[in-house]
Design a protein around this motif. Structure first.
Motif, PDB file in Angstrom:
ATOM      1  N   LYS A 330       1.721 -14.827  -2.282  1.00  0.00           N
ATOM      2  CA  LYS A 330       2.575 -14.742  -3.471  1.00  0.00           C
ATOM      3  C   LYS A 330       3.335 -16.046  -3.702  1.00  0.00           C
ATOM      4  CE  LYS A 330       2.591 -10.310  -1.512  1.00  0.00           C
ATOM      5  NZ  LYS A 330       3.011  -9.668  -0.272  1.00  0.00           N
ATOM      6  N   GLU A 331       3.551 -16.352  -4.979  1.00  0.00           N
ATOM      7  CA  GLU A 331       4.230 -17.589  -5.342  1.00  0.00           C
ATOM      8  C   GLU A 331       5.741 -17.509  -5.154  1.00  0.00           C
ATOM      9  OE1 GLU A 331       4.907 -19.057  -9.588  1.00  0.00           O
ATOM     10  OE2 GLU A 331       3.194 -20.265  -8.952  1.00  0.00           O
ATOM     11  N   LYS A 332       6.325 -16.336  -5.369  1.00  0.00           N
ATOM     12  CA  LYS A 332       7.771 -16.164  -5.310  1.00  0.00           C
ATOM     13  C   LYS A 332       8.295 -16.475  -3.914  1.00  0.00           C
ATOM     14  CE  LYS A 332      11.935 -14.637  -6.391  1.00  0.00           C
ATOM     15  NZ  LYS A 332      12.850 -15.393  -7.279  1.00  0.00           N
ATOM     16  N   SER A 333       9.295 -17.323  -3.840  1.00  0.00           N
ATOM     17  CA  SER A 333       9.922 -17.657  -2.565  1.00  0.00           C
ATOM     18  C   SER A 333      10.539 -16.405  -1.950  1.00  0.00           C
ATOM     19  CB  SER A 333      10.995 -18.715  -2.775  1.00  0.00           C
ATOM     20  OG  SER A 333      11.668 -19.002  -1.574  1.00  0.00           O
ATOM     21  N   GLY A 334      10.253 -16.162  -0.679  1.00  0.00           N
ATOM     22  CA  GLY A 334      10.760 -14.984   0.010  1.00  0.00           C
ATOM     23  C   GLY A 334       9.821 -13.806   0.007  1.00  0.00           C
ATOM     24  N   PHE A 335       8.764 -13.848  -0.814  1.00  0.00           N
ATOM     25  CA  PHE A 335       7.748 -12.794  -0.817  1.00  0.00           C
ATOM     26  C   PHE A 335       6.735 -13.104   0.291  1.00  0.00           C
ATOM     27  CE2 PHE A 335       7.796 -10.691  -5.290  1.00  0.00           C
ATOM     28  CZ  PHE A 335       9.164 -10.486  -5.175  1.00  0.00           C
ATOM     29  N   ALA A 336       6.553 -12.181   1.219  1.00  0.00           N
ATOM     30  CA  ALA A 336       5.685 -12.412   2.374  1.00  0.00           C
ATOM     31  C   ALA A 336       4.206 -12.275   2.000  1.00  0.00           C
ATOM     32  CB  ALA A 336       6.023 -11.422   3.486  1.00  0.00           C
ATOM     33  N   THR A 337       3.377 -13.118   2.589  1.00  0.00           N
ATOM     34  CA  THR A 337       1.932 -13.080   2.348  1.00  0.00           C
ATOM     35  C   THR A 337       1.326 -11.802   2.919  1.00  0.00           C
ATOM     36  OG1 THR A 337       1.793 -15.483   2.401  1.00  0.00           O
ATOM     37  CG2 THR A 337      -0.249 -14.276   2.795  1.00  0.00           C
ATOM     38  N   SER A 338       0.403 -11.204   2.173  1.00  0.00           N
ATOM     39  CA  SER A 338      -0.304 -10.002   2.612  1.00  0.00           C
ATOM     40  C   SER A 338      -1.698 -10.374   3.107  1.00  0.00           C
ATOM     41  CB  SER A 338      -0.431  -8.993   1.471  1.00  0.00           C
ATOM     42  OG  SER A 338       0.837  -8.547   1.029  1.00  0.00           O
ATOM     43  N   THR A 339      -2.117  -9.761   4.222  1.00  0.00           N
ATOM     44  CA  THR A 339      -3.451 -10.013   4.770  1.00  0.00           C
ATOM     45  C   THR A 339      -4.104  -8.707   5.186  1.00  0.00           C
ATOM     46  OG1 THR A 339      -2.608 -10.336   7.025  1.00  0.00           O
ATOM     47  CG2 THR A 339      -2.801 -12.294   5.627  1.00  0.00           C
ATOM     48  N   ARG A 340      -5.430  -8.686   5.145  1.00  0.00           N
ATOM     49  CA  ARG A 340      -6.207  -7.548   5.655  1.00  0.00           C
ATOM     50  C   ARG A 340      -7.467  -8.083   6.314  1.00  0.00           C
ATOM     51  NH1 ARG A 340      -7.782  -2.662   1.686  1.00  0.00           N
ATOM     52  NH2 ARG A 340      -5.502  -2.369   1.807  1.00  0.00           N
ATOM     53  N   ASN A 341      -7.718  -7.658   7.549  1.00  0.00           N
ATOM     54  CA  ASN A 341      -8.902  -8.063   8.305  1.00  0.00           C
ATOM     55  C   ASN A 341      -9.711  -6.819   8.653  1.00  0.00           C
ATOM     56  OD1 ASN A 341      -7.880 -10.909   8.799  1.00  0.00           O
ATOM     57  ND2 ASN A 341      -6.292  -9.715   9.814  1.00  0.00           N
ATOM     58  N   ILE A 342     -11.030  -6.887   8.444  1.00  0.00           N
ATOM     59  CA  ILE A 342     -11.889  -5.737   8.707  1.00  0.00           C
ATOM     60  C   ILE A 342     -13.090  -6.185   9.525  1.00  0.00           C
ATOM     61  CG2 ILE A 342     -13.262  -3.878   7.695  1.00  0.00           C
ATOM     62  CD1 ILE A 342     -11.542  -4.081   5.197  1.00  0.00           C
ATOM     63  N   LEU A 343     -13.315  -5.511  10.638  1.00  0.00           N
ATOM     64  CA  LEU A 343     -14.506  -5.689  11.461  1.00  0.00           C
ATOM     65  C   LEU A 343     -15.235  -4.356  11.483  1.00  0.00           C
ATOM     66  CD1 LEU A 343     -16.226  -7.400  13.416  1.00  0.00           C
ATOM     67  CD2 LEU A 343     -14.766  -6.563  15.270  1.00  0.00           C
TER      68      LEU A 343
END
Length: 394
Positions: A330-343
């Protein structure tokens, strides 16, 4: 009216699935078709699956049991000039088919051998295809409303020579909501929905223009196949709280590399949504699968997927292992990046399939997160899910 909600009866769908399953027990899956596609009358093909699943979560103790999960019924029609597609699904949260939804319902016309037009409820030509990953659970771009989106509109597809395919589409509105307990979030594809909190702006997306080009790169005398392309999405975002109209500008570039049985797909893009909100300009309310949550209006996203198809891995068994990785930055300062990993891996034999997926998510609304995961983020850290799927295909 175009804005009227679609209503369906889950029981009729379950009865239809049951009758189809009974019929398919006496014939092979590839014989559930009637007619000839080379005639004016055409050919009708029926297919689908019944699915059960077992889940183990490190953030919940409520799912340690095998239960019916979902059913899909697909009707495809193909003739000399016309073609069509209807896809319908029912899901079980607490009771059988307590959430059911129309995914596709469209009819098309073949202008010539290289050009066709499709009208109705259909997947938008945004990204490399309908799905950007091999996983049954999907990438988190599904939940952000960028991947596997189905809306109401018209799509023109043109083949330019042997290696180039172009789509230009216009969608008048989203795909609507269906039968369930989630109000207007009772839908398959993620779209803007009415928020639970009256202080949050109610956004409605209309007049969506989408264009995509997919180019195959000829590599003479090489076992490698390469496709590259890009797509663009522009729409009006009506703010029903203050009467203002903003816009969405989204794009991505993508590529697919195939070598023998290995397939690598990469997608990178950007989403910029101006909702004309005053109090909450950095996120909006999105809904899917009977859940409502917030999604950041401005973000960059990346999806990588690798799979390897092993036909006749053991006797009549086919095995496809896969891995996917998604980032929503996310561009907004303070918004944490979201991730998803699938095996994961899928094993197929005749009409039966078994899939096993180990999923980890961070700031992920459907992997241990909350309504703010795809916007501000959450405090859950990394969450883990083991997802086992058992399917009967017909």
């Amino acid at each position: 009216m175009m804005s009227q909600r679609f209503l369906v009866k889950p029981f009729s769908f379950c009865a239809l699935v049951a009758s189809t399953l009974t019929m398919s027990a006496t014939v092979q899956a590839d014989t559930l078709s009637w007619g000839d596609a080379d005639t004016d009358l055409g050919k009708l093909t029926v297919s689908g699956w019944l699915r059960a699943n077992y889940q183990d979560k490190d953030y919940s103790d409520s799912d340690h049991k095998l239960k019916f999960n979902a059913a899909k019924l697909s009707l495809k029609y193909d003739a000399k000039s016309l073609f069509g597609d209807v896809e319908y699904r029912c899901y079980q949260n607490d009771t059988l088919c307590d959430f059911s939804t129309l995914v596709n319902a469209n009819l098309g016309y073949k202008l010539n051998d290289d050009s066709r037009i499709t009208m109705g409820l259909q997947d938008m030509p945004f990204g490399i295809g309908r799905f950007w990953s091999s996983s049954w659970y999907g990438s988190s771009m599904d939940n952000a409303g960028l991947e596997d989106v189905h809306n109401l509109g018209i799509n023109w597809q043109q083949q330019l020579g042997t290696n180039t395919k172009v789509n230009v589409a216009y969608f008048v509105r989203d795909g609507g909501s269906f039968a369930g307990t989630g109000d207007d979030a009772a839908r398959y594809a993620a779209n803007y929905v009415k928020p639970e909190d009256a202080s949050t702006d109610d956004i409605e997306e209309k007049n969506m223009w989408v264009a995509r080009i997919n180019q195959q790169i000829p590599l003479q005398d090489s076992p490698v196949k390469l496709n590259v392309g890009g797509s663009y999405w522009y729409s009006d975002l009506e703010n029903n709280r203050n009467g203002q109209t903003g816009h969405r500008n989204a794009w991505n570039v993508f590529g697919r590399l195939n070598y023998q049985n290995a397939n690598l797909t990469l997608t990178a893009g950007q989403n910029r949504a101006d909702t004309q909100a005053v109090e909450n300009p950095d996120y909006a309310t999105v809904g899917s699968f009977e859940s409502k949550y917030h999604v950041a209006n401005k973000a960059n996203y990346y999806v990588a997927n690798l799979d390897y198809q092993m036909t006749d891995f053991y006797k009549d068994y086919d095995l496809t292992p896969y891995v996917s990785y998604t980032v929503f930055d996310k561009e907004k300062s303070g918004f944490a990046t979201s991730t998803r990993n699938i095996l994961g891996a899928q094993l197929d034999v005749k009409q039966f399939s078994l899939a096993a997926e180990y999923i980890t998510g961070k700031n992920d609304v459907f992997i241990g997160g909350d309504a703010g995961s795809l916007a501000q983020g959450d405090a859950a850290g990394h969450s883990r899910l083991l997802n086992l799927l058992f399917m009967y295909n017909f």
